[in-house]
Structures are given as C-alpha cells and as structure tokens.
Write a protein that holds these residues in place. Structure first.
Motif, PDB file in Angstrom:
ATOM      1  N   VAL A 243       0.963  -1.216   0.086  1.00 18.39           N
ATOM      2  CA  VAL A 243      -0.089  -0.076   0.084  1.00 18.39           C
ATOM      3  C   VAL A 243       1.030   1.155   0.159  1.00 18.39           C
ATOM      4  O   VAL A 243       1.397   1.458   1.070  1.00 18.39           O
ATOM      5  CB  VAL A 243      -1.075  -0.067   1.190  1.00 18.39           C
ATOM      6  N   SER A 244       0.953   1.980  -1.312  1.00 22.99           N
ATOM      7  CA  SER A 244       1.892   3.033  -1.417  1.00 22.99           C
ATOM      8  C   SER A 244       1.216   4.131  -1.617  1.00 22.99           C
ATOM      9  O   SER A 244       0.124   4.371  -2.764  1.00 22.99           O
ATOM     10  CB  SER A 244       2.930   2.778  -2.420  1.00 22.99           C
ATOM     11  N   ASN A 245       1.476   5.283  -0.864  1.00 20.51           N
ATOM     12  CA  ASN A 245       0.868   6.647  -1.071  1.00 20.51           C
ATOM     13  C   ASN A 245       2.159   7.754  -1.627  1.00 20.51           C
ATOM     14  O   ASN A 245       3.148   7.803  -0.716  1.00 20.51           O
ATOM     15  CB  ASN A 245       0.376   7.048   0.330  1.00 20.51           C
ATOM     16  N   GLY A 266       1.175  -9.474  -5.384  1.00 19.45           N
ATOM     17  CA  GLY A 266       0.216 -10.001  -4.926  1.00 19.45           C
ATOM     18  C   GLY A 266      -1.094  -9.338  -4.786  1.00 19.45           C
ATOM     19  O   GLY A 266      -1.885  -9.253  -5.830  1.00 19.45           O
ATOM     20  N   THR A 267      -1.164  -8.103  -4.173  1.00  9.69           N
ATOM     21  CA  THR A 267      -2.082  -7.016  -4.128  1.00  9.69           C
ATOM     22  C   THR A 267      -1.477  -5.703  -3.887  1.00  9.69           C
ATOM     23  O   THR A 267      -0.477  -5.406  -2.731  1.00  9.69           O
ATOM     24  CB  THR A 267      -3.153  -7.283  -2.707  1.00  9.69           C
ATOM     25  N   THR A 268      -1.792  -4.900  -4.632  1.00 12.89           N
ATOM     26  CA  THR A 268      -1.013  -3.604  -4.565  1.00 12.89           C
ATOM     27  C   THR A 268      -2.160  -2.436  -4.925  1.00 12.89           C
ATOM     28  O   THR A 268      -3.101  -2.408  -5.661  1.00 12.89           O
ATOM     29  CB  THR A 268      -0.260  -3.545  -5.896  1.00 12.89           C
ATOM     30  N   ARG A 269      -1.765  -1.452  -3.927  1.00 13.14           N
ATOM     31  CA  ARG A 269      -2.796  -0.305  -3.690  1.00 13.14           C
ATOM     32  C   ARG A 269      -1.896   0.939  -3.934  1.00 13.14           C
ATOM     33  O   ARG A 269      -1.169   1.182  -3.097  1.00 13.14           O
ATOM     34  CB  ARG A 269      -3.546  -0.300  -2.646  1.00 13.14           C
ATOM     35  N   ASN A 270      -1.886   1.629  -4.837  1.00 13.12           N
ATOM     36  CA  ASN A 270      -0.968   2.714  -5.149  1.00 13.12           C
ATOM     37  C   ASN A 270      -1.989   4.051  -5.324  1.00 13.12           C
ATOM     38  O   ASN A 270      -2.945   4.093  -6.059  1.00 13.12           O
ATOM     39  CB  ASN A 270      -0.010   2.568  -6.595  1.00 13.12           C
ATOM     40  N   ASP A 298      -4.737  -1.776  -7.772  1.00 12.38           N
ATOM     41  CA  ASP A 298      -5.565  -0.589  -7.674  1.00 12.38           C
ATOM     42  C   ASP A 298      -4.634   0.591  -7.655  1.00 12.38           C
ATOM     43  O   ASP A 298      -3.818   0.810  -6.844  1.00 12.38           O
ATOM     44  CB  ASP A 298      -6.263  -0.902  -6.613  1.00 12.38           C
ATOM     45  N   ASN A 299      -4.714   1.502  -8.841  1.00 12.11           N
ATOM     46  CA  ASN A 299      -4.072   2.713  -8.862  1.00 12.11           C
ATOM     47  C   ASN A 299      -5.214   3.943  -8.654  1.00 12.11           C
ATOM     48  O   ASN A 299      -6.097   4.016  -9.373  1.00 12.11           O
ATOM     49  CB  ASN A 299      -3.514   2.805 -10.315  1.00 12.11           C
ATOM     50  N   GLY A 326      -8.071  -5.546 -11.773  1.00  8.76           N
ATOM     51  CA  GLY A 326      -7.479  -4.278 -11.828  1.00  8.76           C
ATOM     52  C   GLY A 326      -8.513  -2.997 -11.546  1.00  8.76           C
ATOM     53  O   GLY A 326      -9.748  -3.309 -11.602  1.00  8.76           O
ATOM     54  N   ALA A 327      -7.819  -1.787 -10.897  1.00 12.44           N
ATOM     55  CA  ALA A 327      -8.815  -0.776 -10.892  1.00 12.44           C
ATOM     56  C   ALA A 327      -7.991   0.488 -11.040  1.00 12.44           C
ATOM     57  O   ALA A 327      -6.773   0.411 -10.891  1.00 12.44           O
ATOM     58  CB  ALA A 327      -9.076  -0.908  -9.360  1.00 12.44           C
ATOM     59  N   PHE A 328      -8.710   1.319 -11.625  1.00 11.02           N
ATOM     60  CA  PHE A 328      -8.063   2.778 -11.649  1.00 11.02           C
ATOM     61  C   PHE A 328      -9.043   3.954 -11.635  1.00 11.02           C
ATOM     62  O   PHE A 328     -10.232   3.651 -12.329  1.00 11.02           O
ATOM     63  CB  PHE A 328      -7.763   2.722 -13.155  1.00 11.02           C
TER      64      PHE A 328
END
Length: 447
Positions: A243-245, A266-270, A298-299, A326-328
C-alpha cells in the motif's frame, strides 16, 4: 474486532521503543499521527478513494514488525545482480525499511547531492527534515498515511541542491527480507530544489518466500524550474501486499515524469496525489500493469491544478489474465483561477479472459472556464479480427495473442526516456507475457 485495534494496542505498548530507534524530527509528528489513526480507522470500501480495495482485510493479519531494529542478515551488494544492462546508475539499497549503509558505494554524485538514511539525516539536520517531513502527507486525511507516520523509524532521503544536474540515474533497490511474515513501514523524502534535475529508479523485490505487508509514503518536492524523472518498478511475488501513497508538490515551471510499472505482485494499492503550486508546471503520469492468477492492482490518482498555465498528461494501461482484478480511479481537479489548464487523462484496459475484472473511473472536476481537458477509458478483449488476420499468415494463436498484448503495453513503455531501461522493460514485459518471469533474472537473493 476491527483491523486497526491491533495497531492501536501496539503503539500504546511500544511507542517509546519506536521513538528510541528513530529521530526527533520524525518523532515530533508521531503522536499526532497516532491520534489521527485512532480517529479515522481503516477506510471501508464505502469511502470513495478506497472503493476498489478492502484495506481493512489487508491489515487484518498479525504481521511481525522489527521495531527493535534487529540486524537483518543480508549483504545486498554481494547477493543482488539485477542491474539493467548498459544503464549506469548510482546504486543504493533499502532492506525492508532501513537504509543499508554498512558498505556504501563510491560516491559518483555531484557535490551536495545526498542519498542517505532518513533517520540519520534527520539527526544531522533536524531543521531541514522538519521543514518537509509529514507536510504533504496529511495524516488527518488518510489512515494509511497516519499509520505509516506513527510507525516509520527510518527510510530514504534524496536531496538535490539548487541548480545541480544529476546526469547519472540514482537507483534504489527496496529488498524485502525476513524469516517470518513481516510488516514494513517505509518512508521516502525527495527534495529537488530550484533548477535542479534528477532521475530516480525504485525497484521493489522480495528476497524470501514470505508474506509481506508494506506501507510506503513518499513525499516529493520540486522547486521552481526543477525536473524529475521518477521510475517505480514492482517485481515481488503473489504473497506480497503493498500500500503506497505518493505525494508530489510542484512549483512554477517544474517538470515531472512518473512511470509506474507493476510486473509481479500479490495485492497492490498505489495512491498518487499531485498538486501544482506554481504556473507553467508540467507532469506526465504513466502506468503499466500486467497481472494474472488472482493478483489485484488498484491505482488511484489525484492531480490538483491550483495554478494557471499548467499541463498534465495521464496514461494507465492494464493487461489482466486469468482471475486478476484491476482498478483505476483518476481525478483531475481544476481550481478557480487555474485558467489555461491543459489536461488529458486516459485509461485503457485489456482483459484476456472472461474471468478478469477491471474497474475504471476517470473523473474531471473543473471550476475554471478557459481550459482544455479530456478524459476517457476503455475495457475490452483481444481483437478477433486481428487474431484471425495473424493466424491466416501462419502465426500460432498463442504467439498472436502475445504480439497484440505487447503492442498494447508498449505504448506506456515507449514513454520512458532512459533507453537502457526502456529496452530492458521491453524484454521483461515479453518474458512476463510468456510466463517465464517468475523472478528477476540474475538476482541471487531469490535462488
């Protein structure tokens, strides 16, 4: 019991230990961040900016943390050989959330440029770090940022003084290393002063077949007429959660190119929040995601035009296979008075199977009347006519699909100006589509 309870209890019990192994400039905002985290709690999917990722579920497991700063048995300079051919970089390592400074490389950076442990630099120059640290990353507004701020003990500082041009790219290898399931809270502070120019390449890798949870907060300041090329490449594994901000502030006539490439995860949320503070600034945000199995990427982006005569361009592309998700969600906000804004936002997505899922939400919010803004998104499958045409000419079905996927992804890769990195990514993306890239080639850590 809610997911945040264990972190609240942890801070109450280990707050003094956390502060003891950090620096006063980082500790000064720690208690306030803890208060914000208690108030906010992890966001549910009813919160607009988190609607596509279940943050509470990601943080529910009980991960270990290295709060007492125990020694990590790894020498990345001996073990890591994952360089990009023909790309000359100044190479540094961050092991979990600690800057690796036992064996520093021979400095090839211009005088005054600093690449160092954030904690140590905050002890040497507390006023400088206090001026920037936790200013863009608002703990009152985001629970993940608040959690990172209350737990982070070290990280990375990159400082380029006024007018300095760093020709040689600075490469940072983030290595996840542990014998147990581990939570890592990494902090990065980037300050590019007026008229300075730099290129930064961040590469994320996992050294062990363990479950990792990484929170990362990056604060980036670009002064007037400053220029930054920021490349972020994720090549971890399916047990990794990130989880990156990323927070960016641009002053007048500054230029930013940000390239975000997700090859393995695996699971990424940017999350990327960028604000234009001065006139004439420009930014380009480019993203490429390749996901299969049950991977989730998820971006979420926000470009805030607060000044006139600024330009933003945004292009994110996804190729999703098997049961990948995917999510944008990208929002461009044009404030009152931000006249002559030019903005283009595109999200294009390719679902290679019927089971793959893509959620897309491009948005414009405009409060000025003299602007040129556009946005759009597409979600589709491989073109049957193109596949038929290629098969009629003797190209096997699997190879035809590969060629179409490569052509789709290459529009983002071709935006990269570092030629050796661009060529290397073309090679890695092709291997990824062929299913041959299970780990980073040449990296002894994974063997």
């Amino acid at each position: 019991m809610k997911s945040e309870s264990q972190y609240i209890d942890l801070y109450r019990q280990a707050g003094e230990m956390i502060a003891r192994h950090s620096a006063p400039a980082m500790n000064a905002v720690r208690d306030a961040a803890f208060g914000d985290f208690q108030r906010l709690g992890f966001p549910s999917q009813k919160v607009e900016r988190y609607k596509y990722t279940d943050i509470q579920q990601l943080f529910a497991p009980d991960y270990g943390l290295n709060l007492n700063r125990l020694d990590i048995p790894v020498n990345p300079y001996d073990a890591f050989r994952c360089d990009v051919p023909n790309l000359s970089t100044s190479l540094y390592f961050v092991v979990n959330d600690m800057f690796y400074d036992r064996l520093m490389p021979k400095s090839l950076l211009p005088e005054g440029v600093v690449v160092q442990s954030l904690c140590k630099y905050a002890q040497q120059r507390p006023d400088f770090v206090a001026k920037y640290y936790a200013r863009l990353a608002d703990t009152k507004e985001d629970a993940v940022t608040a959690l990172n701020t209350m737990l982070a003990q070290d990280g990375l500082l990159v400082y380029v003084p006024r007018g300095v041009n760093v020709d040689r790219a600075i490469q940072i290898i983030n290595i996840l290393r542990a014998d147990v399931e581990l939570m890592v809270n990494r902090r990065v502070l980037i300050v590019i002063e007026d008229g300075a120019d730099a290129k930064l390449l961040f590469c994320d890798h996992a050294a062990d077949d363990r479950a990792f949870l990484t929170t990362q907060v990056i604060e980036t300041y670009l002064g007037e007429n400053a220029s930054l090329e920021l490349y972020c490449l994720e090549e971890t594994h399916y047990k990794n959660t990130r989880v990156s901000n990323l927070y960016i502030e641009q002053q007048a006539n500054s230029r930013l190119c940000h390239h975000l490439i997700t090859l393995h995860n695996g699971t990424t949320r940017n999350r990327t929040d960028l604000v234009f503070k001065g006139e004439g600034a420009e930014c380009s945000l480019n993203g490429c995601v390749i996901a299969d199995r049950t991977q989730h990427v998820d971006n979420n982006t926000l470009i805030d035009h607060q000044a006139a005569h600024c330009t933003s361009n945004e292009l994110y592309k996804y190729v999703l296979d098997e049961q990948a998700t995917g999510a944008f969600a990208g929002k461009v906000l044009v404030r009152p008075g931000a006249q002559k804004t030019v903005s283009q936002e595109r999200n294009q997505n390719l679902c290679a199977t019927r089971e793959a899922r893509m959620y897309t939400q491009p948005m414009l919010e405009i409060y000025a009347d003299d602007v040129k803004c556009s946005h759009g998104s597409t979600v589709g499958q491989l073109n049957d006519a193109a596949l038929f045409y290629m098969r009629q000419r003797g190209i096997p079905l699997h190879e035809a699909k590969l060629l179409l996927q490569l052509a789709f992804a290459n529009e983002v890769i071709d935006q990269i100006t570092l030629t050796p990195l661009r060529d290397r990514l073309h090679y890695l993306v092709e291997k990824r589509f062929r299913g041959e890239l299970s780990k980073c080639e040449g990296c002894k850590l994974c063997k």
